[in-house]
Write an enzyme that holds these catalytic residues in place. Structure first.
Site, short mmCIF file in Angstrom:
data_model
loop_
_atom_site.label_atom_id
_atom_site.label_comp_id
_atom_site.label_asym_id
_atom_site.label_seq_id
_atom_site.Cartn_x
_atom_site.Cartn_y
_atom_site.Cartn_z
N PRO B 645 0.82 -1.21 0.06
CA PRO B 645 -0.06 -0.04 0.10
C PRO B 645 0.89 1.25 -0.08
CG PRO B 645 -0.92 -1.53 1.56
CD PRO B 645 0.20 -2.09 1.19
N THR B 647 3.95 2.10 -0.93
CA THR B 647 4.51 2.25 -2.23
C THR B 647 3.73 2.59 -3.50
OG1 THR B 647 5.18 -0.06 -2.85
CG2 THR B 647 6.81 1.07 -1.54
N GLN B 651 3.35 5.72 -5.99
CA GLN B 651 3.21 5.33 -7.73
C GLN B 651 2.20 6.02 -8.20
OE1 GLN B 651 3.62 1.25 -8.54
NE2 GLN B 651 5.01 1.66 -9.96
N GLY B 717 1.87 0.42 -12.17
CA GLY B 717 2.98 1.61 -12.52
C GLY B 717 2.53 2.50 -13.53
N GLU B 718 1.96 2.10 -14.70
CA GLU B 718 1.47 2.78 -15.75
C GLU B 718 0.08 2.93 -15.71
OE1 GLU B 718 4.03 1.96 -18.90
OE2 GLU B 718 4.88 0.03 -18.05
#
Lengths: 159, 751, 331
Positions: B645, B647, B651, B717-718
């Site tokens: 959670p 990190t 992000q 991440g994307e």
């Protein structure tokens, strides 16, 4: 004569060395003194990753000729934690607020944040943002950086 | 096998089994025998102390420094490189203008590198800024000065750099890349023609650069015939295997160490072309060499996001049901490689549109080969598509959130398969509530701040394929007093996204160990080879299933049940496990072992898998000078189970900031007279600064997707960047009534 | 970077003597000089370092008629000076809205006044022709990417923008600089410090190679208190101006303008004083209409290139906004 003997203090220790007049403080720290906390992100004063303190003030070490620090006190991220490794409250606040991802800009952010607090540019979030804008973070940790600086400034003010 | 690997693998012998007390290992923090351990970034401490060493932080004894000289023409032939002055300069040890290495091969064409062109191997100049000579000297300043003394004579040729420049050559992608077929379903042209409400507009995204803060850099050291490379990369195996092929040596002789990367964002996803000549030079000199590619050179000697032009046609009935969509794309590529255009993979699945058509073209231009910059297709693609959906909402007079909800689907309209999990509607509902969307007044220009600023509220949805790649994990458990110490090596690279933290947390939770007793090794070919590419948002969904398999294997080997801590008294235990995407054959591991991309998704044999996101954005536009600010964003993500959670939240914020950068700031400028990129500095290539960013409220749906993998995780991440630019543009329209169909949106667009 | 000799000056006189040797140049904060040396645009034989000269580092507000600033004072210190903030907010703002705090901690006022253009053809080196960097080579910007280039004062040789902020606010308040050289001291009105490029864009100011800016004097005026520096750029901080405006007002009891100062930054080859626009407001009240009209007068002579015409309208609005802020402060 382009080689010049300089003596300065680095993180409370005396350093004596001969530098070429062209060498930046950043390159001397990294390539000569193995003090690599200050990072190279642009080498042109455009990112803040190389921020260190000279005589207690934040500067970019990439645009500081090493010869100019003769007789002065240089502090890098390596000199921030206590002698036994206890973190400075701002370092801890960076952890607590997850004000970092890849970590590459982090030493510069922390050196900048320490100075920002000392300068008193922490009246509100807008001022912190403005005075932390000289440190780019491509991962996008700005919200955490502001929180860490704000929190630490308030704690220090309360002491 | 080189020394370092032998040492690493032999290391276990030194560990002694400590005397053990009774009962079980110390449970993790918080004591509860179940429940997740606290979420923290396990490498945060060494990042705030400056102790963490990135690749260029290595200072090996006897290191020489390398600097490249670059081409100053836009394209042509190199007639002569004059190195005399450089060779005579003090401190210079070597100047190379040609190296005898094999071509690296293009990552998307069966090779290992960001492009097929290897500088210093021929007289071709394909773009301004291309490396033409390598100078190695005793000091960095000597090498820098000598590189500046290199001059060259050229035979210049006409150039076309931008996608719409005369001389740029457009080819239909399906003609040149047979595997890249256009996505088609139903009969879009006729359904569109018959639709009572139509949107038909063109949208443009510019070429742009990832500019991770860590410069592209390598430290190269030979030890006899063995070569060690320290380099921040997302793909240690491609560096290892690709460089081996280039140098004509066995990959076994090369180790690549990339334990921590200072940001990558796709630009470090493969073998870089600065590396091979440096390896040659280091061998010749018998000294380690450090090369740090200057910021300006990273704009030309590494990949970037290509420009893309999109035509979106949307047809709907008056109730707001989308009947047809067509998404045509022209995307820039280089002359020497075809970087594929894969924009429609997502836009065909964002809604349940049964008639979908597309045509994607590639436009050959005189640049280095473009590549995968964060949300490479999905960010520009959704800028276009989600802007068009917003335009449709106004054409219909329908609320843009309601319109999106009305077109949600549980089934992939292209494959007919179900989605593995899809909580897009939940992200929209939750985000809308948190943002206060119901307070929105729909008419453009109808909301004002107290200071007179124009307020705009915009929304957009996004998605990103839930990809998975094969992975290997090696888990070693050794007794340590009353508890155990676990070392887990797994395929993956730590670029700041927090893969170490996610892996450590899974191990901690399963074995009920404290995080301090878990060591995670990634990005190092001496650990578990291969270290396959970490990209495409598959890092966590790839590493965690392998770690999960290793944990199961460990329990089996120790004869333990499915849950609970490891009873004390067990000796050292080592297990190895592998995982791969649903439907992938065993042989996929061989492909990964060769350093070749081996990811799968979004289509799996039985389902289609995506992560989903919604973004609600408030912009404030100054009434006179029209400066656009973004004080508030609410982003809600469905990334399956949230593995880490702490990190994860960071992000999301980072992705939103990337989206704001794409929407309002970033563009790589071109002057066609000179070629290359004209703003190759962090001053002129404008990324957001702290003062540009306001509140970013993060929501995580956190519902596991066990169809995709046993841990239930999808990529994050994307997807977090996808749709942000559209939401900003939609908010700008809502504030000003000005529909800007290109990025970035700058002052001149709204004055 | 080309090799060079380094010498640390112990006094202003010593620095002037050292500057007499061929190829000698000054080093103060280094943020421009050392940067341009890295780009091989500046190639001194000798650097004369005056950074440590305490005699040049001061802010003196003891005089009733003048604010006196040492040329060696750091930008950050002057920005934060309580007297400056109160009596010349425009000067403080023009300082803290420039660069970053790290750079402002290094850069001196004198050095900042002589900061060189950020034109990317100038800084980019080969292959770009640039008359400023290499006289006679041409100007790539004229037919190139000129979004940030000058609207005022350009020539067929050069349209590079003067990038500084401080000079703009100082110009608005009739600042004068004191210069020391081998023949003694002289004063130069800031308005005459910078020159337009003409056919010699490599010449940017009227100082000779062996002169040093030692002091900046700003006449005190009520308009100083009623002043602001508005800077508009491509991001909210750490960027050069697309357009900036320093404004200052003194208002009569009835709110009509008695004194008006308007200077423009980011739009000229040198700092621009908009005197006609200033005059247009005298005796009038500052309203949306008069402020806009003043902005239009200020930009009346602007000559746009290919991609920078939007900065005329932006500049007009910036002047209007800055006048409104000045009005609030002057009231």
């Amino acid at each position: 004569m382009n080689s010049i003997k300089v003596s300065f203090r680095l993180n409370r220790k005396t350093v004596d060395l001969v530098v070429d007049s062209r060498e930046s403080l950043l390159d001397v720290l990294r390539e000569r003194l193995d003090t690599t906390g200050a990072k190279k992100g642009c080498d042109q004063g455009q990112c803040g990753a190389c921020t260190v303190h000279i005589d207690g003030r934040r500067v970019v070490s990439c645009l500081t000729p090493a010869v100019q620090v003769a007789g002065r006190e240089v502090t890098t991220i390596e000199g921030v934690a206590g002698p036994d490794g206890e973190l400075h409250p701002l370092q801890q606040a960076f952890i607590d607020n997850d004000a970092l991802q890849c970590g590459y800009c982090t030493p510069g952010q922390i050196m900048s944040g320490l100075a920002c607090i000392k300068e008193g540019h922490t009246t509100d979030d807008a001022e912190i943002r403005e005075y932390m804008s000289g440190n780019l973070c491509r991962c996008g940790c700005y919200v955490g950086v502001v929180a860490a600086v704000r929190e630490t400034a308030r704690k220090e003010a309360g002491r | 096998m080189n020394v370092s690997r032998r040492k690493f693998l032999a290391g276990t012998a030194a560990v002694t089994t400590a005397a053990t007390a009774a009962v079980v290992a110390t449970p993790h923090d918080g004591d509860a025998a179940s429940g997740p351990p606290p979420s923290r970034r396990v490498d945060a401490r060494e990042k705030v102390t400056g102790d963490l060493r990135y690749a260029s932080d290595r200072l090996l004894p006897g290191t020489a420094h390398a600097v490249y000289a670059v081409a100053t023409i836009g394209k042509g032939r190199l007639l002569e490189v004059n190195t005399k002055a450089a060779e005579a300069a003090p401190g210079v040890r070597l100047v190379l203008t040609r190296v005898d290495v094999k071509p690296p091969g293009f990552l998307q064409g069966g090779g290992h590198a960001f492009q097929s062109l290897q500088p210093l191997t021929s007289d071709r100049i394909a773009y301004r800024g291309q490396h033409i000579a390598l100078v190695v000297a005793d000091s960095l300043h000597a090498a820098t000065e000598a590189a500046a003394l290199i001059t060259a004579r050229y035979e210049a040729e006409p150039i076309a750099v931008e996608i719409d420049a005369p001389g740029a050559q457009k080819v239909r992608q399906s003609d040149v890349l047979p595997t890249a077929h256009d996505v088609v379903a139903g009969n879009a042209p006729s359904a569109f023609a018959a639709a009572p409400v139509k949107i038909d507009h063109e949208y443009e995204s510019p070429q742009s650069h990832p500019v991770p803060m860590e410069l592209i850099a390598s430290v190269v050291q030979w030890d006899g015939d063995d070569l060690t490379i320290y380099e921040g990369t997302q793909n240690a195996s491609a560096v290892q295997n690709g460089l081996a092929l280039q140098l004509g040596i066995s990959p076994e002789r090369i180790e690549v160490l990339s334990p921590s990367v200072g940001g990558a964002f796709g630009q470090k996803n493969s073998l870089q072309t600065h590396l091979a000549p440096v390896a040659v030079a280091a061998r010749r000199l018998g000294r380690p060499i450090k090369v740090v590619v200057p910021r300006t050179q990273t704009f030309h000697n590494a990949s970037f996001r290509p420009a893309s032009h999109h035509r979106i046609r949307l047809g709907a009935d008056r109730s707001g049901r989308m009947l047809a969509a067509m998404h045509d794309v022209d995307q820039q590529t280089s002359r020497h490689d075809y970087f594929p255009a894969v924009y429609t993979e997502l836009t065909s699945r964002l809604y349940g549109i049964t008639n979908y058509g597309s045509q994607q073209n590639l436009v050959r231009t005189d640049v280095q080969t473009p590549g995968f910059m964060r949300a490479p297709y999905e960010s520009p693609g959704t800028f276009a598509f989600e802007s068009a959906v917003d335009e449709l909402s106004y054409a219909l007079g329908k609320d843009p959130v309601a319109l999106r909800l009305a077109n949600d689907t549980a089934v992939d309209p292209i494959s007919g398969h179900p989605f593995s999990s899809r909580y897009l509607a939940d992200t929209l509902r939750r985000g809308s509530r948190k943002f206060g969307w119901s307070e929105r007044s729909a008419a453009p220009g109808s909301m004002r701040g107290r200071d007179g600023s124009l307020i705009g509220w915009g929304v957009a949805a996004g998605a990103y394929k839930a990809a998975t790649a094969p992975a290997t994990a090696r888990l070693r458990l050794i007794p340590a007093g009353r508890t155990y110490h676990a070392t887990i090596w797994v395929d993956g690279h730590e670029m700041g996204q927090g893969i170490r933290s996610a892996v450590a947390r899974l191990v901690a939770e399963d074995l009920q160990l404290r995080l301090e007793h878990i060591e995670v090794g990634v990005g190092d070919t001496r650990g578990v080879p291969p270290q396959h590419l970490t990209a495409g948002s598959w890092g966590t969904a790839t590493a965690l299933p392998a770690v999960y398999a290793a944990l199961k294997e460990l329990r089996k080997k120790l004869g333990l049940g499915a849950k609970g801590p490891v009873p004390s008294g067990r000796g050292e235990t080592i297990v190895l496990a592998r995982s791969r995407a649903p439907g992938q054959p065993e042989a996929i591991h061989d492909r990964a072992a060769q350093g070749l991309p081996a990811g799968a998704g979004p289509e799996y044999p039985e389902f289609t898998a995506f992560s989903f996101v919604s973004h609600f954005v408030e912009v404030r536009v100054e009434p006179t000078t029209r400066r656009i600010r973004v004080p508030r964003v609410v982003s809600t993500v469905d990334c399956g189970k949230v593995a880490s959670p702490r990190t994860a939240e960071s992000q999301v914020r980072g992705g939103v900031i990337w989206g704001i950068g794409a929407a309002l700031r970033e563009r790589s400028e071109v002057d066609e007279r000179f070629g290359g990129f004209a703003n190759p500095t962090l001053e002129e290539y404008v990324v957001p600064v702290n003062a540009d960013i306001g509140r970013i409220d993060v929501g995580l749906i956190d519902k596991p997707d066990f169809n995709l993998n046993p841990v239930g995780v999808k990529g994050l991440g994307e997807v977090v960047m996808v749709g942000v630019a559209a939401a900003v543009a939609n908010a700008v329209f809502h504030a000003t009534g000005r529909r800007v169909r290109h990025l970035p949106i700058r002052l001149e667009d709204v004055l | 970077m080309k090799p060079f000799a380094y010498t640390r000056a112990e006094s202003v006189a010593g620095a002037i003597t050292a500057l007499g040797s061929p190829g000698a140049q000054l080093l103060a904060g280094g943020t421009t000089m050392y940067d341009l040396m890295k780009l091989r645009i500046e190639t001194p034989e000798t650097l004369v370092d005056i950074q440590g000269l305490k005699a040049l580092n001061y802010v003196d507000h003891s005089r009733p008629d003048m604010l006196v600033l040492g040329a060696g004072a750091r930008m950050s210190d002057v920005a934060d000076n309580a007297f400056v903030k109160k009596n010349f907010p425009a000067i403080s703002e023009s300082l803290w809205r420039a660069a970053s705090q790290q750079l402002r901690n290094m850069a001196t006022l004198g050095g900042n006044l002589l900061q060189r253009t950020r034109c990317s053809y100038f800084r980019g080196g080969e292959p770009f022709p640039c008359n400023k960097r290499e006289p006679g080579s041409g100007c790539a910007a004229l037919e190139g990417l000129d979004r940030g280039h000058a609207l005022f004062g350009g020539s067929t040789s050069c349209i590079a923008t003067y990038p500084g902020d401080l000079a703009i606010s100082l110009l608005a308040f009739d600042a004068v600089i004191e210069v020391a050289g081998p023949k003694g001291r002289r004063t130069v009105p800031l308005a005459q410090l910078h020159v337009e490029p003409g056919d010699t864009p490599q010449i940017e100011h009227v100082l000779s190679d062996d002169e040093i800016i030692v002091e900046i004097r700003v006449p005190r005026t009520p308009s100083g208190r009623g002043s602001t520096y508005l800077k508009i750029r491509d991001r909210e901080s750490y960027a050069f101006a697309l357009v900036s405006a320093a404004t200052g007002l003194t208002l009569a009891r009835d709110g009509s303008v008695e004194d008006c100062r308007i200077a423009l930054g980011g739009v000229g080859t040198r700092p621009i004083r908009a005197t006609a626009a200033e005059r247009s407001l005298i005796g009038k009240k500052v309203t949306a209409a008069t402020a806009r009209a003043a902005g239009e007068i200020a930009f009346a002579g602007a000559k746009p290139g290919h991609h920078n015409a939007f900065r005329i309208e932006l500049g007009i609005r910036a002047v209007a906004d800055a006048l409104q802020t000045a009005k609030t402060r002057a009231s």
